[in-house]
Structures are given as structure tokens and as C-alpha cells.
Design an enzyme around this catalytic site. Structure first.
Site, PDB file in Angstrom:
ATOM      1  N   HIS A 279     100.334  37.930  16.069  1.00 17.80           N
ATOM      2  CA  HIS A 279      99.726  38.717  15.109  1.00 17.80           C
ATOM      3  C   HIS A 279      98.681  39.701  15.979  1.00 17.80           C
ATOM      4  CE1 HIS A 279      98.538  39.482  11.110  1.00 17.80           C
ATOM      5  NE2 HIS A 279      97.192  39.919  11.703  1.00 17.80           N
ATOM      6  N   CYS A 280      98.946  40.988  15.719  1.00 18.39           N
ATOM      7  CA  CYS A 280      98.197  42.070  16.288  1.00 18.39           C
ATOM      8  C   CYS A 280      97.203  42.668  15.355  1.00 18.39           C
ATOM      9  CB  CYS A 280      99.227  43.393  16.713  1.00 18.39           C
ATOM     10  SG  CYS A 280      98.164  44.643  17.459  1.00 18.39           S
ATOM     11  N   PRO A 281      95.862  42.524  15.526  1.00 18.39           N
ATOM     12  CA  PRO A 281      95.025  42.849  14.561  1.00 18.39           C
ATOM     13  C   PRO A 281      94.797  44.564  14.867  1.00 18.39           C
ATOM     14  CG  PRO A 281      93.894  41.986  16.765  1.00 18.39           C
ATOM     15  CD  PRO A 281      95.314  41.783  16.739  1.00 18.39           C
TER      16      PRO A 281
ATOM     17  N   HIS B 234      98.909  43.504  11.392  1.00 19.48           N
ATOM     18  CA  HIS B 234     100.553  42.931  10.983  1.00 19.48           C
ATOM     19  C   HIS B 234     100.928  42.118  12.305  1.00 19.48           C
ATOM     20  CE1 HIS B 234     103.094  42.431   8.047  1.00 19.48           C
ATOM     21  NE2 HIS B 234     103.070  43.752   7.478  1.00 19.48           N
TER      22      HIS B 234
END
Length: 423
Positions: A121-123, A127
Site C-alpha cells: 500500500h503506497c501512501p 492506493h
């Protein structure tokens, strides 16, 4: 239509995308401003080509960033089940999505959905990175690094020319004395050089990991699964074969395409010889079983605030040795029970136990417990789970004490009685 626009707005109205967009805009505008004085695009073809290349890199960075966020990783449909019911025994069940996890799918606690081929999960894009946007995300990283390398060259060249402007004028080299630096342009120029170098280092490392993942056809989660598989077989002749390694060129073709569109359907995958669609999922079930075997139950003796820095309630030692992860910290009350699966010196990771769920299996025989476990894998979870969503995360170790199993307590009590009788 309105809901779609609202979803797009909230997708980017988050500290991660806002910070990333601000960095891209800051470096781009400052580079164009100083480049217009250092190597004007309207005077030479070289200057025009230089600025055109930089604008293309900057635009490509922004485009792939937006597409990686809007396209998303693609989620597994809710209540998903395999076409063949017999295949359910090889898959994990997700109580939140009330369905099975397809091969290479994992549940993201932040997205609250099962993500197809989830990497992480990439902040920054707010997403997950997965099957649907892996190519867009990798292109975003590549163009960001290339653009920042180009920006660093322009900014450093312009700052050098601006700082030596008086020297050029003194020696009559007026053609080089084109960059004029005010106080603010000097400060912002140096600041953006620092930003660009920071992006090159940080994003460059992330790009390296993504390229490695593509070449090996392994996500970050699958790297961890493979590492545990090898650890479980250490000292034995049994070797686990990773099923999705098809060779470097075919691995790259699983992600790379001119359109950045995902390859395949996200459910069925090409596998190496000697493997099948469930080779990895069977290994995951085996590791889950080993994880349950080492699980311990703790009871809470002191209230847990759920704070990331519980300085006043837990002291400096706990705050100075936090778990290096963005996983949640949970709030607990005295008497709560937690099923712990990970241990640190001052912290524990576990899931809160709700008594109405936990009491049911204890009343039956071992055969009943096994049947109950099989039902939970093939049927939706009971209403108690729906009333109480899963609460799991880290909490200070000094607030809890491990519970001894009933059978162990009975053995200890019997041993104590025997000793007392002999005395």
C-alpha cells in the site's frame, strides 16, 4: 457521475498525493524559471531540446502518477469463489470480503478489500500497488528519477552561473552572465536541489525494488512468503519451487506493455513446470498453520491508549523502541484478551479476542473444533464477527501477561498437589 468525481477528489485529498504533487510542481516550476535564464530555449536549438526533454519527463511523471492512483490495483470481487468448489480447500478465506482469496491476492487493511497481486500500500498515491497499476507505478518512479536527475543538472548549472555572475561581468564574459539570483530565487533554488536529490535517492531505491520484483515476477509480499518457505525447510532436502518465475524475459512481459494495461485476468497465472495454480496458496496455508501453532494468548493488565508515542502512560523505553512499521496501534482495556503472533522487546502484535466468538469452540471435542475450522474456511463468518470487526495491531508488552492454557494449568496444579502430598 457526481459520485465518480467525488471519489477522484477524495483519492487525491490526502497528505500523500498532495505532498507528491507539491514536490513535482515545485521542482518543475523552479527548474523552468532558472533554465529560462541559464539556457534559454528561444535562442538555441540545444536550449529548446533541453527544455523539451525536461517538460516531457515532468509531464510523464505527473501522468503516470495520476494513472497509478486512478487506475488502482484492481480488487477481487466481494464474496468471490473459485469456479470449481473443490479448489476452495487450497485457498484462504477472507472474513471481511466474505469470500476466498484468489491466488496472488491479499487483503489490504487500509483499502479494506482483497487486492489482486498486491505488492504494497503506497501512501504517495493513496492506493495499493498491484496487478492493475503496477506498470503505471513503475513508470512513475522511472520518470520521476530521470526528471529529477535532469532537474538537478539544470538547477546546479543555473545556481553556479548566478553565483559567479559578477565574475563573468568583471572579465567581460557577458554571454554567461545571464542568470540573476534574488534572495528568494537563491533560497528556492537550493531548496529544490535538495528536493530533487532526495527524490533521486528515495524514489531510486523504490524503483530498484520494483524493477527487481518485475524481473523476478515476485511482489514484496511474495518475497516474504518465499523467505518463510525456505526457512521452514532449512536443514531438509525439501525445496520449495516458486511457481511464477518463468524466466527474466517472460517475467518482464507479465507487467511491461506499451499501454501499461494489466496482463491476463488477475485470477489465473502462467506457472513454471512442475507447479499449478495453487502451489503458492498451499504454502500460505501451511505457513498459517505454523503461525497458529506459535500463537499465544495474553490478557491486558493495564489500559492501552492506542497511541503511537505512549510517553506518559508507558515511559521512554517503550517510546524509544517502537516497531518499525506503519501497522496500527490498538486501544485495549483491562481484562481484554489478545491473540499474539509477533513479539518485540517492548511491543506485541496481536488480534483482540471477543468472548462470544472464542467461547464456542471450547465446548466441543477436537473433532468438533476441526469441523468448525473447516466451516469457517468455506462459509461466511458468524454474526459475532460482523458485529465485531477485526481489531489487531501493536501494543506495549508491559501492559499484558501471557495466559497459560487450561491443560497446562491442570498439569501444574496436579504437580503442585503431588508435591504437597509428599511433604
Amino acid at each position: 457521475m457526481t459520485s465518480g468525481i467525488s471519489a477522484i477528489f477524495w483519492r487525491f485529498f490526502h497528505w500523500g498525493p498532495l505532498t507528491a504533487i507539491s514536490i513535482i510542481k515545485s521542482i518543475t516550476f523552479m527548474t523552468l524559471y532558472l533554465n529560462a535564464m541559464w539556457w534559454p530555449p528561444n535562442r538555441t536549438f540545444g536550449g529548446f531540446l533541453n527544455q523539451t526533454v525536461f517538460l516531457m519527463l515532468s509531464a510523464s511523471t505527473g501522468f503516470n502518477f495520476v494513472m497509478a492512483s486512478l487506475t488502482g490495483p484492481k480488487f477481487l470481487p466481494l464474496r468471490w469463489r473459485p469456479k470449481n468448489p473443490e479448489d476452495e480447500q487450497f485457498l484462504q478465506y477472507c472474513g471481511t470480503c466474505e469470500g476466498f482469496k484468489a491466488p496472488r491476492s491479499h487483503h489490504c487493511r487500509k483499502c479494506d478489500r482483497c487486492v489482486i497481486k498486491m505488492d504494497h500500500h503506497c501512501p504517495w498515491i493513496n492506493h495499493c500497488v498491484g496487478w492493475g497499476n503496477h506498470a503505471y507505478f513503475t513508470c512513475f518512479l522511472a520518470f520521476a528519477v530521470a526528471g529529477c536527475i535532469h532537474a538537478t543538472v539544470i538547477l546546479c548549472g543555473a545556481l553556479y552561473a548566478g553565483l559567479h555572475r559578477d565574475w563573468y561581468v568583471y572579465y567581460g564574459q557577458y554571454s554567461k552572465a545571464t542568470v540573476y539570483l534574488s534572495l528568494w530565487s537563491l533560497v528556492l533554488g537550493v531548496f529544490n536541489v535538495g528536493l530533487a536529490i532526495g527524490v533521486i535517492i528515495a524514489v531510486g531505491m523504490l524503483l530498484f525494488f520494483q524493477v527487481r520484483a518485475i524481473v523476478n515476477n515476485r511482489t514484496g509480499i511474495e518475497d516474504w512468503i518465499l523467505e518463510k518457505a525456505r526457512h521452514l525447510r532449512e536443514g531438509t532436502e525439501d525445496n520449495f519451487q516458486y511457481p511464477y518465475d518463468l524466466g527474466k524475459w517472460k517475467n518482464i512481459q507479465q507487467v511491461a506493455s506499451w499501454t501499461c494495461a494489466p496482463v491476463g485476468n488477475g485470477i489465473e497465472w502462467a506457472v513454471a513446470d512442475g507447479c499449478d495454480q495453487f502451489t503458492l496458496t498451499r504454502e500460505q496455508l501451511l505457513q498459517k498453520s505454523a503461525k497458529r501453532a506459535r500463537t499465544r494468548t495474553y490478557t491486558i493488565l493495564k489500559p492501552v491508549s492506542g497511541s503511537w508515542v505512549p510517553l506518559w502512560s508507558q515511559g521512554c523505553r517503550v517510546c524509544l523502541s517502537p516497531p518499525l512499521t506503519d501497522e496500527a496501534r490498538i486501544k485495549l482495556d483491562v481484562g481484554d484478551k489478545v491473540r499474539v503472533t509477533r513479539w518485540r522487546k517492548h511491543w506485541l502484535f496481536g488480534e483482540k479476542i471477543f468472548e462470544e466468538v472464542e467461547d464456542q469452540p471450547r465446548n466441543g471435542t477436537k473433532k468438533d473444533k476441526k469441523r468448525k475450522q473447516q466451516q469457517q474456511q468455506s462459509e461466511p463468518l458468524p454474526e459475532a464477527h460482523k458485529l465485531h470487526p477485526r481489531i489487531r495491531g501493536w501494543f506495549p508488552r508491559q501492559c499484558a501477561v501471557e495466559l497459560v492454557e487450561d491443560e497446562d494449568e491442570a498439569e501444574q496444579q496436579q504437580h503442585f498437589n503431588e508435591k504437597k502430598k509428599h511433604k
